[in-house]
Design a protein around this motif. Structure first.
Motif, PDB file in Angstrom:
ATOM      1  N   ASN A  11      46.133  25.991  44.881  1.00 52.96           N
ATOM      2  CA  ASN A  11      46.597  26.958  45.871  1.00 52.96           C
ATOM      3  C   ASN A  11      46.326  28.407  45.475  1.00 52.96           C
ATOM      4  OD1 ASN A  11      47.745  24.947  47.585  1.00 52.96           O
ATOM      5  ND2 ASN A  11      49.457  24.767  46.156  1.00 52.96           N
ATOM      6  N   LEU A  12      45.447  28.582  44.514  1.00 51.82           N
ATOM      7  CA  LEU A  12      45.118  29.943  44.081  1.00 51.82           C
ATOM      8  C   LEU A  12      44.502  30.733  45.232  1.00 51.82           C
ATOM      9  CD1 LEU A  12      43.551  29.559  40.524  1.00 51.82           C
ATOM     10  CD2 LEU A  12      45.763  30.540  41.120  1.00 51.82           C
ATOM     11  N   GLU A  13      44.882  31.995  45.320  1.00 52.52           N
ATOM     12  CA  GLU A  13      44.265  32.861  46.311  1.00 52.52           C
ATOM     13  C   GLU A  13      42.844  33.210  45.871  1.00 52.52           C
ATOM     14  OE1 GLU A  13      46.667  36.285  46.889  1.00 52.52           O
ATOM     15  OE2 GLU A  13      48.469  35.162  47.435  1.00 52.52           O
ATOM     16  N   LYS A  14      42.062  33.703  46.800  1.00 54.65           N
ATOM     17  CA  LYS A  14      40.708  34.121  46.482  1.00 54.65           C
ATOM     18  C   LYS A  14      40.757  35.289  45.497  1.00 54.65           C
ATOM     19  CE  LYS A  14      36.477  35.899  48.614  1.00 54.65           C
ATOM     20  NZ  LYS A  14      35.847  36.345  49.883  1.00 54.65           N
ATOM     21  N   PRO A  15      39.925  35.269  44.446  1.00 54.62           N
ATOM     22  CA  PRO A  15      39.944  36.369  43.481  1.00 54.62           C
ATOM     23  C   PRO A  15      39.643  37.709  44.151  1.00 54.62           C
ATOM     24  CG  PRO A  15      38.684  34.511  42.637  1.00 54.62           C
ATOM     25  CD  PRO A  15      38.974  34.213  44.076  1.00 54.62           C
ATOM     26  N   ALA A  16      40.266  38.746  43.657  1.00 54.92           N
ATOM     27  CA  ALA A  16      39.994  40.095  44.161  1.00 54.92           C
ATOM     28  C   ALA A  16      38.600  40.522  43.727  1.00 54.92           C
ATOM     29  CB  ALA A  16      41.038  41.068  43.640  1.00 54.92           C
ATOM     30  N   SER A  17      37.981  41.390  44.494  1.00 56.02           N
ATOM     31  CA  SER A  17      36.677  41.925  44.108  1.00 56.02           C
ATOM     32  C   SER A  17      36.847  42.941  42.984  1.00 56.02           C
ATOM     33  CB  SER A  17      35.996  42.598  45.306  1.00 56.02           C
ATOM     34  OG  SER A  17      36.683  43.801  45.646  1.00 56.02           O
ATOM     35  N   ILE A  18      35.771  43.228  42.286  1.00 50.29           N
ATOM     36  CA  ILE A  18      35.823  44.210  41.209  1.00 50.29           C
ATOM     37  C   ILE A  18      36.267  45.563  41.744  1.00 50.29           C
ATOM     38  CG2 ILE A  18      33.358  44.718  41.448  1.00 50.29           C
ATOM     39  CD1 ILE A  18      35.511  44.884  38.224  1.00 50.29           C
ATOM     40  N   TRP A  19      35.876  45.894  42.965  1.00 50.50           N
ATOM     41  CA  TRP A  19      36.247  47.182  43.544  1.00 50.50           C
ATOM     42  C   TRP A  19      37.736  47.240  43.842  1.00 50.50           C
ATOM     43  CZ3 TRP A  19      32.512  50.043  42.269  1.00 50.50           C
ATOM     44  CH2 TRP A  19      31.191  49.555  42.305  1.00 50.50           C
ATOM     45  N   GLN A  20      38.296  46.133  44.267  1.00 45.12           N
ATOM     46  CA  GLN A  20      39.739  46.091  44.489  1.00 45.12           C
ATOM     47  C   GLN A  20      40.497  46.232  43.171  1.00 45.12           C
ATOM     48  OE1 GLN A  20      39.602  42.259  46.575  1.00 45.12           O
ATOM     49  NE2 GLN A  20      40.511  43.235  48.387  1.00 45.12           N
ATOM     50  N   ILE A  21      39.963  45.620  42.140  1.00 45.46           N
ATOM     51  CA  ILE A  21      40.624  45.673  40.832  1.00 45.46           C
ATOM     52  C   ILE A  21      40.581  47.074  40.241  1.00 45.46           C
ATOM     53  CG2 ILE A  21      40.397  44.913  38.425  1.00 45.46           C
ATOM     54  CD1 ILE A  21      39.646  42.137  39.546  1.00 45.46           C
ATOM     55  N   ILE A  22      39.397  47.714  40.285  1.00 53.12           N
ATOM     56  CA  ILE A  22      39.288  49.027  39.635  1.00 53.12           C
ATOM     57  C   ILE A  22      39.904  50.144  40.480  1.00 53.12           C
ATOM     58  CG2 ILE A  22      37.241  48.342  38.345  1.00 53.12           C
ATOM     59  CD1 ILE A  22      35.567  50.021  40.274  1.00 53.12           C
ATOM     60  N   SER A  23      40.381  49.802  41.658  1.00 58.43           N
ATOM     61  CA  SER A  23      41.081  50.810  42.468  1.00 58.43           C
ATOM     62  C   SER A  23      42.566  50.872  42.124  1.00 58.43           C
ATOM     63  CB  SER A  23      40.907  50.509  43.951  1.00 58.43           C
ATOM     64  OG  SER A  23      41.562  49.306  44.302  1.00 58.43           O
ATOM     65  N   ASP A 155      42.300  36.625  38.688  1.00 55.63           N
ATOM     66  CA  ASP A 155      41.635  37.911  38.461  1.00 55.63           C
ATOM     67  C   ASP A 155      41.519  38.269  36.985  1.00 55.63           C
ATOM     68  OD1 ASP A 155      41.428  38.276  41.209  1.00 55.63           O
ATOM     69  OD2 ASP A 155      43.347  39.339  41.341  1.00 55.63           O
ATOM     70  N   VAL A 156      42.146  37.491  36.114  1.00 56.47           N
ATOM     71  CA  VAL A 156      42.227  37.873  34.706  1.00 56.47           C
ATOM     72  C   VAL A 156      40.847  37.948  34.043  1.00 56.47           C
ATOM     73  CG1 VAL A 156      43.015  37.100  32.424  1.00 56.47           C
ATOM     74  CG2 VAL A 156      44.596  37.119  34.361  1.00 56.47           C
ATOM     75  N   GLY A 157      39.965  37.009  34.372  1.00 59.39           N
ATOM     76  CA  GLY A 157      38.632  37.022  33.778  1.00 59.39           C
ATOM     77  C   GLY A 157      37.881  38.306  34.079  1.00 59.39           C
ATOM     78  N   THR A 158      37.932  38.740  35.333  1.00 62.40           N
ATOM     79  CA  THR A 158      37.263  39.980  35.721  1.00 62.40           C
ATOM     80  C   THR A 158      37.887  41.176  35.022  1.00 62.40           C
ATOM     81  OG1 THR A 158      36.758  39.059  37.896  1.00 62.40           O
ATOM     82  CG2 THR A 158      36.621  41.440  37.678  1.00 62.40           C
ATOM     83  N   VAL A 159      39.213  41.179  34.953  1.00 57.80           N
ATOM     84  CA  VAL A 159      39.922  42.288  34.306  1.00 57.80           C
ATOM     85  C   VAL A 159      39.573  42.369  32.824  1.00 57.80           C
ATOM     86  CG1 VAL A 159      42.202  43.156  33.658  1.00 57.80           C
ATOM     87  CG2 VAL A 159      41.819  42.266  35.963  1.00 57.80           C
ATOM     88  N   VAL A 160      39.588  41.239  32.141  1.00 60.32           N
ATOM     89  CA  VAL A 160      39.275  41.231  30.708  1.00 60.32           C
ATOM     90  C   VAL A 160      37.839  41.682  30.472  1.00 60.32           C
ATOM     91  CG1 VAL A 160      38.952  39.728  28.703  1.00 60.32           C
ATOM     92  CG2 VAL A 160      41.022  39.536  30.083  1.00 60.32           C
ATOM     93  N   PHE A 162      36.190  43.794  32.344  1.00 59.64           N
ATOM     94  CA  PHE A 162      36.129  45.242  32.596  1.00 59.64           C
ATOM     95  C   PHE A 162      36.730  46.037  31.447  1.00 59.64           C
ATOM     96  CE2 PHE A 162      37.903  49.171  34.397  1.00 59.64           C
ATOM     97  CZ  PHE A 162      36.742  49.747  34.884  1.00 59.64           C
ATOM     98  N   ILE A 163      37.893  45.606  30.945  1.00 57.82           N
ATOM     99  CA  ILE A 163      38.512  46.359  29.856  1.00 57.82           C
ATOM    100  C   ILE A 163      37.734  46.182  28.550  1.00 57.82           C
ATOM    101  CG2 ILE A 163      40.770  46.233  30.953  1.00 57.82           C
ATOM    102  CD1 ILE A 163      41.588  44.145  28.872  1.00 57.82           C
ATOM    103  N   GLY A 164      37.091  45.010  28.397  1.00 64.31           N
ATOM    104  CA  GLY A 164      36.228  44.820  27.237  1.00 64.31           C
ATOM    105  C   GLY A 164      35.049  45.777  27.259  1.00 64.31           C
TER     106      GLY A 164
END
Length: 218
Positions: A11-23, A155-160, A162-164
């Protein structure tokens, strides 16, 4: 396999886009924290042998034990940083208090490396450097945990990632700046001043951008 598959969430929601995350401010809180502090680890990683050679006259065949000692102390920090944060949570602390108190402890433990460049004796300097490295690994463990505190798991994979990247860019700039500073001053003092202060600065920025982690989680 059954245990792994049991963790699947259909039931996971669709991952956020990179642009949504970095905003969001929360991703910049972690990214800036990584940008400011990852370079300190790179400094230890690449410049410590040269520092020990220039300052204490250690040759390559005798530099092993001090380096091994510093990295063993760093190992303790990577375990201890996660343990302290978890211990605070088990004591009933909020996520906000547990994470930020642990980061504060790590930031304070780094400060004594300010005095390393003026030490005449090898082993006190090595032990203080080891303490600073342990503080970094404890800090880093909690920085990655902030990614899971701030974002849903899809979204954690994308976030990690980006911060990496932010940490790697900071490390690249630090490597260049270190060479220029050493060439200009011939001293490691300014570098240890920077290393001692970056974690406190990063924690202030994290707190300003995300004052309450628990409200982010809700």
């Amino acid at each position: 396999l059954a245990l792994i598959e049991a963790d699947a969430d259909v039931n996971l929601e669709k991952p956020a886009s990179i642009w949504q995350i970095i905003s969001t401010r929360k991703v910049w809180a972690i990214a800036i924290g990584k940008f400011l502090t990852d370079p300190i680890w790179w400094f230890f990683l690449y410049w410590l042998p040269k520092f020990l050679n220039q300052t204490y006259g250690l040759q390559l065949d005798k530099i092993g034990l001090p380096l091994i000692t510093a990295y063993l102390i760093a190992d303790a920090g990577s375990i201890g940083g996660g343990w302290i944060s978890s211990k605070f949570l088990k004591m009933g602390w909020t996520v906000n208090a547990a994470r930020k108190t642990t980061l504060l402890i790590c930031a304070l433990l780094v400060i004594p490396i300010y005095w390393v460049s003026g030490m005449a004796d090898l082993w006190p300097a090595v032990l203080l450097i080891g303490l600073g490295m342990a503080a970094h690994t404890g800090w880093s463990a909690n920085m990655y945990t902030l990614a899971t505190d701030f974002f849903p798991k899809q979204d954690v994979g994308t976030v990690v990632g980006f911060i990496g990247m932010a940490g790697a860019v900071g490390g690249m700039l630090m490597a260049s700046a270190t060479g220029h500073l050493l060439e200009a001053t011939g001293s490691y003092k300014s570098l240890f001043v920077v290393a001692a202060s970056m974690y406190s600065l990063a924690l202030v920025i994290i707190h300003l951008l995300v004052p309450d982690i628990d409200s982010v989680k809700s």
